[in-house]
Motif scaffolding. Structure first.
Motif, PDB file in Angstrom:
ATOM      1  N   LYS A  51      -0.985  -7.038  -5.495  1.00  0.00           N
ATOM      2  CA  LYS A  51      -0.006  -6.469  -4.563  1.00  0.00           C
ATOM      3  C   LYS A  51       1.413  -6.701  -5.085  1.00  0.00           C
ATOM      4  N   SER A  52       1.639  -7.890  -5.643  1.00  0.00           N
ATOM      5  CA  SER A  52       2.956  -8.195  -6.216  1.00  0.00           C
ATOM      6  C   SER A  52       3.271  -7.266  -7.387  1.00  0.00           C
ATOM      7  N   THR A  53       2.276  -7.030  -8.243  1.00  0.00           N
ATOM      8  CA  THR A  53       2.469  -6.145  -9.395  1.00  0.00           C
ATOM      9  C   THR A  53       2.749  -4.717  -8.935  1.00  0.00           C
ATOM     10  N   GLN A  54       2.059  -4.289  -7.883  1.00  0.00           N
ATOM     11  CA  GLN A  54       2.300  -2.959  -7.328  1.00  0.00           C
ATOM     12  C   GLN A  54       3.719  -2.857  -6.766  1.00  0.00           C
ATOM     13  N   GLU A  55       4.185  -3.939  -6.182  1.00  0.00           N
ATOM     14  CA  GLU A  55       5.551  -3.971  -5.647  1.00  0.00           C
ATOM     15  C   GLU A  55       6.580  -3.856  -6.771  1.00  0.00           C
ATOM     16  N   ILE A  56       6.309  -4.499  -7.908  1.00  0.00           N
ATOM     17  CA  ILE A  56       7.201  -4.395  -9.074  1.00  0.00           C
ATOM     18  C   ILE A  56       7.265  -2.949  -9.554  1.00  0.00           C
ATOM     19  N   SER A  57       6.101  -2.285  -9.586  1.00  0.00           N
ATOM     20  CA  SER A  57       6.059  -0.874  -9.984  1.00  0.00           C
ATOM     21  C   SER A  57       6.909  -0.023  -9.045  1.00  0.00           C
ATOM     22  N   ALA A  58       6.781  -0.266  -7.740  1.00  0.00           N
ATOM     23  CA  ALA A  58       7.542   0.510  -6.750  1.00  0.00           C
ATOM     24  C   ALA A  58       9.047   0.265  -6.893  1.00  0.00           C
ATOM     25  N   TRP A  59       9.417  -0.966  -7.226  1.00  0.00           N
ATOM     26  CA  TRP A  59      10.846  -1.291  -7.361  1.00  0.00           C
ATOM     27  C   TRP A  59      11.465  -0.542  -8.536  1.00  0.00           C
ATOM     28  N   PHE A  60      10.741  -0.501  -9.666  1.00  0.00           N
ATOM     29  CA  PHE A  60      11.259   0.224 -10.826  1.00  0.00           C
ATOM     30  C   PHE A  60      11.303   1.730 -10.565  1.00  0.00           C
ATOM     31  N   LYS A  61      10.424   2.189  -9.717  1.00  0.00           N
ATOM     32  CA  LYS A  61      10.462   3.611  -9.353  1.00  0.00           C
ATOM     33  C   LYS A  61      11.730   3.917  -8.554  1.00  0.00           C
ATOM     34  N   LYS A  62      12.121   2.990  -7.688  1.00  0.00           N
ATOM     35  CA  LYS A  62      13.367   3.168  -6.934  1.00  0.00           C
ATOM     36  C   LYS A  62      14.574   3.169  -7.881  1.00  0.00           C
ATOM     37  N   ASP A 114      12.666   7.115 -18.237  1.00  0.00           N
ATOM     38  CA  ASP A 114      12.019   5.953 -18.856  1.00  0.00           C
ATOM     39  C   ASP A 114      11.599   4.922 -17.805  1.00  0.00           C
ATOM     40  N   PHE A 115      12.480   4.703 -16.806  1.00  0.00           N
ATOM     41  CA  PHE A 115      12.127   3.785 -15.719  1.00  0.00           C
ATOM     42  C   PHE A 115      10.884   4.288 -14.972  1.00  0.00           C
ATOM     43  N   LEU A 116      10.833   5.593 -14.714  1.00  0.00           N
ATOM     44  CA  LEU A 116       9.703   6.177 -13.992  1.00  0.00           C
ATOM     45  C   LEU A 116       8.406   6.047 -14.795  1.00  0.00           C
ATOM     46  N   ALA A 117       8.516   6.285 -16.111  1.00  0.00           N
ATOM     47  CA  ALA A 117       7.333   6.168 -16.971  1.00  0.00           C
ATOM     48  C   ALA A 117       6.791   4.740 -16.956  1.00  0.00           C
ATOM     49  N   GLU A 118       7.701   3.759 -16.991  1.00  0.00           N
ATOM     50  CA  GLU A 118       7.263   2.363 -16.973  1.00  0.00           C
ATOM     51  C   GLU A 118       6.672   1.993 -15.614  1.00  0.00           C
ATOM     52  N   SER A 119       7.271   2.544 -14.549  1.00  0.00           N
ATOM     53  CA  SER A 119       6.738   2.316 -13.207  1.00  0.00           C
ATOM     54  C   SER A 119       5.311   2.856 -13.097  1.00  0.00           C
ATOM     55  N   ASP A 120       5.101   4.059 -13.645  1.00  0.00           N
ATOM     56  CA  ASP A 120       3.759   4.658 -13.610  1.00  0.00           C
ATOM     57  C   ASP A 120       2.772   3.848 -14.448  1.00  0.00           C
ATOM     58  N   ARG A 121       3.241   3.328 -15.571  1.00  0.00           N
ATOM     59  CA  ARG A 121       2.359   2.534 -16.436  1.00  0.00           C
ATOM     60  C   ARG A 121       1.907   1.261 -15.714  1.00  0.00           C
ATOM     61  N   ILE A 122       2.830   0.642 -14.987  1.00  0.00           N
ATOM     62  CA  ILE A 122       2.481  -0.562 -14.222  1.00  0.00           C
ATOM     63  C   ILE A 122       1.506  -0.207 -13.101  1.00  0.00           C
ATOM     64  N   GLU A 156      -4.038 -14.059 -16.964  1.00  0.00           N
ATOM     65  CA  GLU A 156      -3.325 -14.091 -18.243  1.00  0.00           C
ATOM     66  C   GLU A 156      -2.987 -12.677 -18.713  1.00  0.00           C
ATOM     67  N   GLU A 157      -3.931 -11.762 -18.576  1.00  0.00           N
ATOM     68  CA  GLU A 157      -3.688 -10.373 -18.985  1.00  0.00           C
ATOM     69  C   GLU A 157      -2.603  -9.736 -18.126  1.00  0.00           C
ATOM     70  N   ARG A 158      -2.602 -10.053 -16.835  1.00  0.00           N
ATOM     71  CA  ARG A 158      -1.577  -9.485 -15.944  1.00  0.00           C
ATOM     72  C   ARG A 158      -0.185  -9.994 -16.324  1.00  0.00           C
ATOM     73  N   LEU A 159      -0.060 -11.292 -16.548  1.00  0.00           N
ATOM     74  CA  LEU A 159       1.240 -11.866 -16.903  1.00  0.00           C
ATOM     75  C   LEU A 159       1.734 -11.332 -18.244  1.00  0.00           C
ATOM     76  N   ALA A 160       0.822 -11.222 -19.211  1.00  0.00           N
ATOM     77  CA  ALA A 160       1.212 -10.699 -20.527  1.00  0.00           C
ATOM     78  C   ALA A 160       1.672  -9.249 -20.412  1.00  0.00           C
ATOM     79  N   PHE A 161       0.983  -8.479 -19.588  1.00  0.00           N
ATOM     80  CA  PHE A 161       1.369  -7.077 -19.401  1.00  0.00           C
ATOM     81  C   PHE A 161       2.757  -6.974 -18.771  1.00  0.00           C
ATOM     82  N   LEU A 162       3.013  -7.776 -17.731  1.00  0.00           N
ATOM     83  CA  LEU A 162       4.313  -7.715 -17.053  1.00  0.00           C
ATOM     84  C   LEU A 162       5.443  -8.199 -17.961  1.00  0.00           C
ATOM     85  N   LYS A 163       5.152  -9.173 -18.811  1.00  0.00           N
ATOM     86  CA  LYS A 163       6.184  -9.605 -19.759  1.00  0.00           C
ATOM     87  C   LYS A 163       6.579  -8.439 -20.661  1.00  0.00           C
TER      88      LYS A 163
END
Length: 498
Positions: free
Chosen positions: A32-43, A101-109, A228-235
């Motif tokens: 849920k936190s990762t989804q929230e990060i995606s939504a924030w970058f979309k904004k 670019d922000f939108l593309a990264e948001s979609d990737r997350i 670990e995979e989630r944290l590495a991806f978000l980094k």
């Protein structure tokens, strides 16, 4: 940095009695936190898009319309004014690209969250299955324990009733025999329940050991890999955002530098170690479940399986049951015709007397065979007590001799009947005149005499009746059917038909 050096792991430091629940909950929350990060970058993307469109629109309008400045101003001021419009359009294009670019990264997350949500479902399903298997094993054990206690209580009560009746001189031998039979059957049921309980206990301990020593650590390793995979991806995502931010005008430069710094400072191992340190527990896996024997105040109660089990099935001092306690020994009556009866009684009277004695002998033999079976169980029961077993074997041998004597007496009575040589009442000797009965085959037999059933399990018949015999027992009692009814019949009253 210090936390990153700790050698913590989910499997080694987070195994506890709460099972997988904390990890199932956390894996849901971090997604849920990762989804929230995606939504924030979309904004952020939408913000840059709105700003870009506004800049480009203003630059375009300035090109299409004449302004007072372009009409009246001359020289360098006009050049500067035109440069402002060109820079405005250029800045708008940069903002627009950053928005994309922000939108593309948001979609990737967001796609990563979907992928990990599916992976989490499988992981949670496996964790729940293992937990359910363990709970079912414990539940089966509890049911087996309750059944064991219940059957032991029944056997305890039945045994006390038998011993009380045996010690009471006014209780009829037949009643004592019934109580003995009931006690023996109850003891068999309780012994089987004890074996089932110990078997369930063994399985539950095996299941519990496998769960905490093998299955749970394996699943926890997968939960740790998931995080670990989630944290590495978000980094990586944050580093990409910092890169996008660096393409924006200098006003964003300081922000971009901060993005780069905090992204580089992220350590997957450090975050994992910090989470473990905050939640570390010292709870060790549960100890093996212990055998809990049935408790009773009856010093005579004991189960066969308990002698070989973890401990005795009763508390306190236990008195061994003597084989003689399982044998009612009423004074044996005299059988046959006395010299005086041989002279005074008529032939039919002699036959009637002998038939009554044979029927009585059949009942006695039947009861003694039941006692013998009880003694055989005692011999097995005392397998761990050679002294008591030796005594039980000796008493069993005496019981066998007693049964053999009774059967010999019965054969003597049957021979006396034959010697009377009455056409209507001459009995057939079952050991000499009857042909062996094949197992599991129904044969016909003719009744030599009339017989009146003494209880509901027997079958009444008249002389010359034809019965269908379905089972022959060595005790001398057969099982037969006639006119839709069935029950036990004395074999020496019958003659098999060819």
């Amino acid at each position: 940095a210090l936390l990153g050096k700790r050698d913590y792991s989910y499997a080694s430091n987070l195994t506890g009695v709460n099972g997988f629940d904390p990890f199932i909950k956390r894996s849901e929350e971090v997604l849920k936190s990762t989804q929230e990060i995606s939504a924030w970058f979309k904004k952020i993307s939408l913000m840059h898009e709105t700003n870009a469109k506004s800049l480009i629109k203003n630059a375009s309008l300035s090109k299409k319309k004449k302004t007072y400045a372009s009409a009246v101003e001359i020289g360098s001021l006009v050049g500067a004014w035109r440069a402002f419009h060109l820079q405005l359009e250029s800045l708008g294009n940069v903002e627009l690209q950053a928005s994309k670019d922000f939108l593309a990264e948001s979609d990737r997350i967001a796609n990563f969250v979907v992928e990990k949500t599916n992976a989490r479902k499988k992981l949670v399903a496996e964790a729940n299955k293992l937990t359910t298997d363990l709970k079912n094993s414990i539940s089966t054990l509890l049911k087996a324990k309750n059944n064991y206690d219940s059957k032991c209580k029944d056997a305890d009560s039945a045994q006390q009733a038998y011993l009380k009746a045996k010690q009471d001189g006014n209780t009829k031998p037949k009643k004592v025999q019934e109580l003995l039979s009931r006690s023996t059957k109850s003891l068999d049921v309780a012994t089987q329940a004890d074996k089932d309980y110990q078997k369930a206990l063994e399985k539950a301990n095996e299941r519990q050991t496998r769960f905490y020593e093998s299955e749970m650590p394996s699943i926890l390793e997968l939960f740790q890999t998931f995080e670990e995979e989630r944290l590495a991806f978000l980094k990586g995502a944050f580093q990409k955002i910092a890169e996008i931010q660096s393409t924006l005008p200098p006003a964003y430069s300081e922000c971009s530098r901060d993005y780069v710094q905090v992204s580089d400072d992220m350590t997957v191992t450090g975050d994992i170690q910090e989470y473990i340190e905050e939640n570390i527990n010292t709870v060790v896996p549960p100890t093996p479940l212990e055998y809990a024997p049935y408790e009773t105040d009856n010093p005579n109660f004991k189960l066969e399986s308990a002698a070989n089990g973890p401990q005795a099935a009763v508390t306190g001092t236990t008195k061994s049951i003597s084989a003689s306690d399982l044998n009612t020994d009423p004074q044996q009556p005299q059988y046959g015709l006395t010299d005086q009866e041989e002279v005074k009684l008529s032939n039919p009277e002699k036959i009637h007397k002998l038939q009554a004695q044979i029927a009585d002998l059949q009942e006695t033999i039947k009861a003694e065979v039941g006692s013998k079976k009880g003694m055989e169980k005692l011999v097995k029961f005392y397998a761990m007590d050679p002294k008591s077993q030796e005594k039980a074997i000796a008493e069993l041998d005496e019981q066998k001799k007693k049964i053999s004597t009774l059967k010999k007496t019965r054969r003597g009575l049957e021979r006396q009947l034959v010697e009377l040589d009455s056409p209507e009442t001459t009995p057939a000797n079952p050991e000499t005149e009857q042909t062996p009965m094949p197992d599991n085959k129904t044969v016909r037999a003719r009744a030599l005499y009339s017989y009146e059933a003494t209880n509901d399990s027997e079958l009444s018949f008249n002389g010359n009746d034809i019965l269908a015999v379905t089972e022959q027992d060595e005790s001398g009692w057969w099982f037969a059917e006639m006119n839709g009814k069935s029950g036990f019949i004395p074999s020496n009253y019958m003659s098999l038909l060819p």
